[in-house]
Design a protein around this motif. Structure first.
Motif, PDB file in Angstrom:
ATOM      1  N   SER A   1       9.426 -44.341  32.507  1.00 61.76           N
ATOM      2  CA  SER A   1       9.492 -43.000  31.911  1.00 61.76           C
ATOM      3  C   SER A   1      10.511 -42.125  32.645  1.00 61.76           C
ATOM      4  O   SER A   1      10.818 -41.027  32.191  1.00 61.76           O
TER       5      SER A   1
ATOM      6  N   GLN B   1      10.100 -50.400  40.409  1.00 62.97           N
ATOM      7  CA  GLN B   1       9.069 -49.442  40.837  1.00 62.97           C
ATOM      8  C   GLN B   1       7.700 -50.109  40.792  1.00 62.97           C
ATOM      9  O   GLN B   1       6.712 -49.512  41.181  1.00 62.97           O
TER      10      GLN B   1
ATOM     11  N   HIS C   1       8.429 -48.968  45.475  1.00 64.34           N
ATOM     12  CA  HIS C   1       7.086 -48.406  45.656  1.00 64.34           C
ATOM     13  C   HIS C   1       6.131 -49.384  46.325  1.00 64.34           C
ATOM     14  O   HIS C   1       4.921 -49.256  46.209  1.00 64.34           O
TER      15      HIS C   1
END
Ligand code: NAD
Length: 260
Positions: free
Chosen positions: A206, A111, A131
């Motif tokens: 997370s 990411q 991303h």
């Protein structure tokens, strides 16, 4: 179990367990987030004091609709780039590059947008950037690549939100903002890898940004074991086969030593 601070003997045992799962695996896959790059001096979003608490991200729709939002996005981008210009891959990046080179990992889904997997030697065909990549910009209309040096030159010359030099479209950092669609081809590659792996290892995420955070669930439902290496709790802790709430650089460099 997640305690306040894992003792070093508990951490050693967890790294032993990780190495043992690795030895049983033939198709391990890493899934990395911003926590991998904190040891390189790049803050993550959701650690206490992370970027999230300082600056809420500018959503995609606002960036496209509003020239002032674009100007603000470029100001922030160049301030951040100047702060992190000296960042180099950390122990975690180097360990993952080493595991790929030795055929111990089928790939890395990241990411992150900081390009540090590439700098550490991971080839593009082993890497999925969900991303995007923050080291260049593209036109949202015609997809032409624009180097950041060009954008910066325009901005410092007074054009605070430069348009595409070919078609006049909106130029944006080649990253995926909140509210912006994920690149379909990258997402499909990530799903294919998640269905191919037998050991899915979350590293420093997370796991709250979707659809990226659904990939561990895809892998787990398909029979893979799930490992989460992250200091803070995640919504997927309950389905993990092994939780390691220790420092990523310590864990991954320890893993490489054990597999030697
Ligand atoms: P996040 O900030 O939401 O979560 C990072 C997690 O890593 C946190 O839970 C934190 O506890 C953990 N962590 C941090 N350092 C650690 C360490 N040394 N050892 C163990 N755990 C550690 O990150 P995310 O899930 O990747 O989501 C953030 C989004 O923001 C991503 O989409 C990413 O594109 C973007 N982002 C990227 C960068 C980068 O490229 N380096 C930096 C900030 C944000």
């Amino acid at each position: 179990m997640r305690g306040e601070e894992e003792t070093s003997s508990e951490l050693k045992t967890a790294i032993d367990d990780l190495a043992s799962l690795f030895r049983q695996s033939s198709r391990a896959l890493a899934f990395t987030g911003a926590g991998l790059s904190t040891e390189c001096g790049i803050p993550d979003f959701r650690s206490p004091g992370g970027l999230w608490s300082q600056n809420k991200p500018i959503p995609f729709q606002a960036f496209v609709a509003n020239r002032e939002a674009r100007a603000e996005a470029w100001r922030r981008k160049f301030t951040m780039d100047d702060s992190f210009a000296g960042a180099v891959p950390g122990r975690g990046h180097r360990a993952l590059a080493d595991l790929i080179a030795r055929g111990r990992l089928i790939g890395v889904i990241t990411q992150n947008i900081d390009n540090l997997h590439q700098v550490s030697g991971v080839d593009g065909d082993r890497l999925v950037e969900l991303h995007g990549n923050g080291t260049y910009a593209t036109c949202l209309a015609c997809a032409e690549r624009h180097e950041l040096s060009w954008v910066r030159h325009r901005v410092t010359s007074g054009d605070v939100a430069p348009d595409c030099r070919s078609c006049g479209g909106v130029v944006k950092s080649a990253t995926i903002s909140f509210g912006q669609a994920m690149p379909e081809a990258e997402l499909q590659r990530a799903v294919r890898l998640s269905l191919a792996t037998d050991l899915f290892i979350v590293i420093g995420s997370s796991l709250v940004v979707h659809p990226a955070a659904s990939l561990p669930v895809t892998a787990k439902r398909n029979g893979a074991r799930l490992i989460i290496i992250n200091r803070q709790e995640t919504p997927l802790d309950d389905i993990a086969d092994l939780l390691i709430p220790g420092d990523i650089g310590t864990v991954l460099s320890g893993l490489v030593q054990r597999l030697n």
